[in-house]
Design an enzyme around this catalytic site. Structure first.
Site, mmCIF file in Angstrom:
data_model
loop_
_atom_site.group_PDB
_atom_site.id
_atom_site.type_symbol
_atom_site.label_atom_id
_atom_site.label_comp_id
_atom_site.label_asym_id
_atom_site.label_seq_id
_atom_site.Cartn_x
_atom_site.Cartn_y
_atom_site.Cartn_z
ATOM 1 N N CYS A 380 0.819 -1.216 0.000
ATOM 2 C CA CYS A 380 0.000 0.000 0.000
ATOM 3 C C CYS A 380 0.852 1.264 0.000
ATOM 4 O O CYS A 380 0.520 2.272 -0.651
ATOM 5 C CB CYS A 380 -0.960 0.003 1.182
ATOM 6 S SG CYS A 380 -0.141 -0.140 2.796
ATOM 7 N N HIS A 515 -1.916 0.282 7.631
ATOM 8 C CA HIS A 515 -2.413 0.608 6.287
ATOM 9 C C HIS A 515 -2.129 2.080 5.986
ATOM 10 O O HIS A 515 -1.876 2.883 6.897
ATOM 11 C CB HIS A 515 -3.918 0.333 6.190
ATOM 12 C CG HIS A 515 -4.454 0.293 4.798
ATOM 13 N ND1 HIS A 515 -3.779 -0.272 3.747
ATOM 14 C CD2 HIS A 515 -5.628 0.773 4.272
ATOM 15 C CE1 HIS A 515 -4.491 -0.175 2.652
ATOM 16 N NE2 HIS A 515 -5.627 0.460 2.945
ATOM 17 N N ASP A 536 -8.031 4.234 -1.922
ATOM 18 C CA ASP A 536 -7.521 3.103 -1.155
ATOM 19 C C ASP A 536 -6.812 2.145 -2.103
ATOM 20 O O ASP A 536 -7.421 1.648 -3.057
ATOM 21 C CB ASP A 536 -8.672 2.385 -0.449
ATOM 22 C CG ASP A 536 -8.194 1.385 0.600
ATOM 23 O OD1 ASP A 536 -7.012 0.973 0.549
ATOM 24 O OD2 ASP A 536 -9.012 1.005 1.464
#
Length: 604
Positions: A380, A515, A536
């Protein structure tokens, strides 16, 4: 005139002598010859000896033979016997005294009965001068026995005040201390009887010398002694040695207990170290630092599994593997997870659907990058960098210094971060990753992206929202700060901004535990509440594609997934990274030097 041989007092006659002896001596307090009892009268002492020491008296009477001289009364004068009662010596010189001392008279350990006193040939008792008394002896003995019986009855009477009966015999004492000593004598006799039994058992039959003297053998060893005193001293030495051995044993037990405690502590530390090692391995695996391979190995492993399941034919596997090798060689992202034109679609959506929205601020044009099979679960941070870089490449002055730099793939981003570490940026962060990211699945955050931007002369700023500032663990300060960041350019001219504004500000890199996402805009409702619009990396391209369609319902559903209100962001800590221009060479060197003690700006 008769003289008392006990106290040397002159008396008038023999009758007064008898009364004197009875009242002055025999009725006075006398000690027991066998124990420490004292302070009692003669009758009480007589009763005590017959009850407490009856066994001793019988032994003594058996050992001594009693002789009674009955001949030659005129030539033999009356002998006087030395009578020792405890610590007192009493010389019996009269026949009347012998008749009164009826129960026991002790002379050097020998007991004589009163009937075995000095007698004449005719059975009459002799006086000290050798003359006989005319009074009948049996009558006198009867009167004395009657007197003693009455006194014993008086002593044992339950109505007499302050009388203390012995619990082991029939003796009654006037004083509790005397009774205590008397009971102790009973106990001593029991111990002596037990000791006699033990001594008889341990004395050897052959333990006797030529003179017939008994030898006492030590019950703890093979030594023999001629006297009980020597044996007692020897046994005491054994006991003292045993006490010393017991002390040594206690010391040995203490050492053993300490040793066991140390072993238990070492075992506990070993178990704790093992548990920490297992947890560390889990963390390494979670953050991709366990050496299990990186982007390339993960893609190849996933494709092999697809082939085994039958989802992919071998020919397709080899084709995709060749494309992967080409992409890795060039360092450019293949664009398979990219979704372009999303910001323009959002701008059009908010223009058409005002409803309850008062104002919307959107970032500059940016592209969405989602995770692929090679970085799913850990990529991520790299994908957010790609989103941010896609916006910078379209903005001045960033595009001038980046020279239309293509979007790098994840292995290339890892290489850029390693090059930044080699330039000296964030040495503590480099040490955390052992100066190596390529070929691993290590997570990266704001500090690693900060190091990369600094190495390419882009000014980055990290802001830390280290604790909640609202009710329920929310972060209202974070929302206000994001609104201020996007709205600053639209309010500089002092005029009221339009309802929907697409600014020239690049996206915000938003990091929290586990995250990271990219903030591409902020929406203010008519009631004043704020919500963030997030890209996202975990959202696949299939979920971003509806934003590009003309179906209003599909676009609205996709926008709802992008909205995040305060109640949705409740992590303990958030960090944001924003880009604020370019760095001159001097500023770059200063920023590299400051990164050695890098600290994020904290709000509040």
């Amino acid at each position: 005139m008769p003289i008392c041989e006990i106290c040397s007092e002159d008396v008038a006659s023999e009758a007064e002598m008898k009364t004197h002896l009875l009242l002055s001596h025999l009725e006075n307090e006398m000690p027991c010859p066998f124990c420490s009892l004292s302070g009692v009268s003669y009758d009480e002492l007589n009763f005590h000896i017959n009850t407490a020491h009856a066994e001793m008296s019988s032994k003594l009477s058996e050992e001594d033979s009693v002789t009674c001289r009955r001949s030659d009364l005129t030539e033999t004068r009356a002998e006087s016997e030395t009578v020792t009662v405890g610590a007192q010596r009493v010389e019996s010189s009269s026949v009347e005294t012998q008749s009164i001392l009826k129960p026991v008279l002790v002379t050097r350990g020998t007991t004589h009965a009163p009937e075995e006193s000095l007698c004449g040939a005719d059975g009459n008792i002799l006086s000290p001068e050798g003359s006989t008394h005319t009074k009948n002896t049996k009558e006198r003995q009867g009167s004395v026995e009657e007197h003693v019986a009455s006194k014993q009855k008086r002593l044992s009477s339950p109505f007499r005040e302050k009388l203390f009966p012995c619990p082991m015999c029939s003796l009654v004492c006037r004083d509790c201390i005397i009774l205590q000593e008397h009971v102790e004598l009973h106990l001593q006799e029991q111990v002596m009887n037990e000791g006699d039994t033990t001594t008889d058992a341990v004395v050897s039959a052959s333990c006797a010398d030529t003179s017939g003297v008994k030898c006492y053998e030590c019950p703890l060893c093979s030594l023999s002694f001629s006297s009980g005193l020597s044996l007692q001293e020897h046994v005491d030495l054994h006991l003292e040695s045993g006490a010393a051995t017991g002390a040594e044993g206690a010391s040995s037990d203490l050492r053993l207990a300490m040793q066991l405690q140390e072993e238990e502590e070492e075992q506990r530390k070993a178990q704790e170290a093992k548990r920490e090692a297992e947890e560390f391995k889990k963390l390494q695996k979670q953050f991709g630092m366990d050496g299990s391979g990186g982007y390339r190995k993960q893609i190849e492993r996933n494709m092999e599994r697809a082939v085994n399941r039958g989802d992919m034919v071998p020919a397709e596997f080899h084709r995709k593997r060749a494309e992967l090798m080409e992409s890795l060689a060039t360092g450019v992202d293949d664009g398979r997870t990219r979704t372009a034109g999303v910001m323009r679609a959002l701008y059009d959506y908010f223009q058409r659907e005002p409803r309850d929205t008062a104002h919307v601020w959107l970032c500059a044009d940016a592209e969405h990058y989602s995770s692929s099979e090679g970085d799913k679960g850990w990529g991520c941070g790299y994908r957010n960098f790609q989103m941010l870089l896609s916006s910078l490449l379209k903005l001045e002055p960033y595009n001038n210094i980046l020279f239309d730099m293509p979007i790098p793939n994840i292995p290339r981003v890892q290489g850029l971060i390693e090059e930044a570490w080699k330039q000296g940026v964030d040495p503590s962060g480099a040490a955390h990753f052992n100066n190596r990211l390529q070929g691993t699945r290590s997570w990266v955050g704001t500090t690693e992206i900060y190091s990369l931007f600094t190495s390419i002369s882009v000014n980055a700023r990290v802001v830390d929202f280290h604790k909640p500032t609202g009710q329920g663990g929310t972060h209202p300060h974070l929302f206000d700060w994001v609104k201020q960041y996007f709205s600053q350019s639209s309010t500089r001219n002092g005029r009221l901004p339009p309802r929907v504004v697409q600014t020239t500000m690049p996206p915000i890199y938003l990091q929290h535990q586990g995250h990271s996402r990219s903030v591409v805009g902020v929406e203010q409702k008519r009631n004043g509440s704020l919500c963030l619009l997030l890209f996202d990396p975990g959202c696949p391209p299939s979920e971003m594609a509806p934003l590009l369609e003309r179906d209003v319902a599909a676009v609205a559903a996709a926008v709802r997934r992008m909205r995040k209100f305060q109640k949705h962001l409740k992590h303990q800590q958030y960090q944001v990274l924003v880009v604020e221009g370019l760095l001159t060479p001097e500023q770059k060197q200063r920023q590299i030097a400051n990164s050695r003690t890098f600290r994020a700006e904290r709000i509040p």
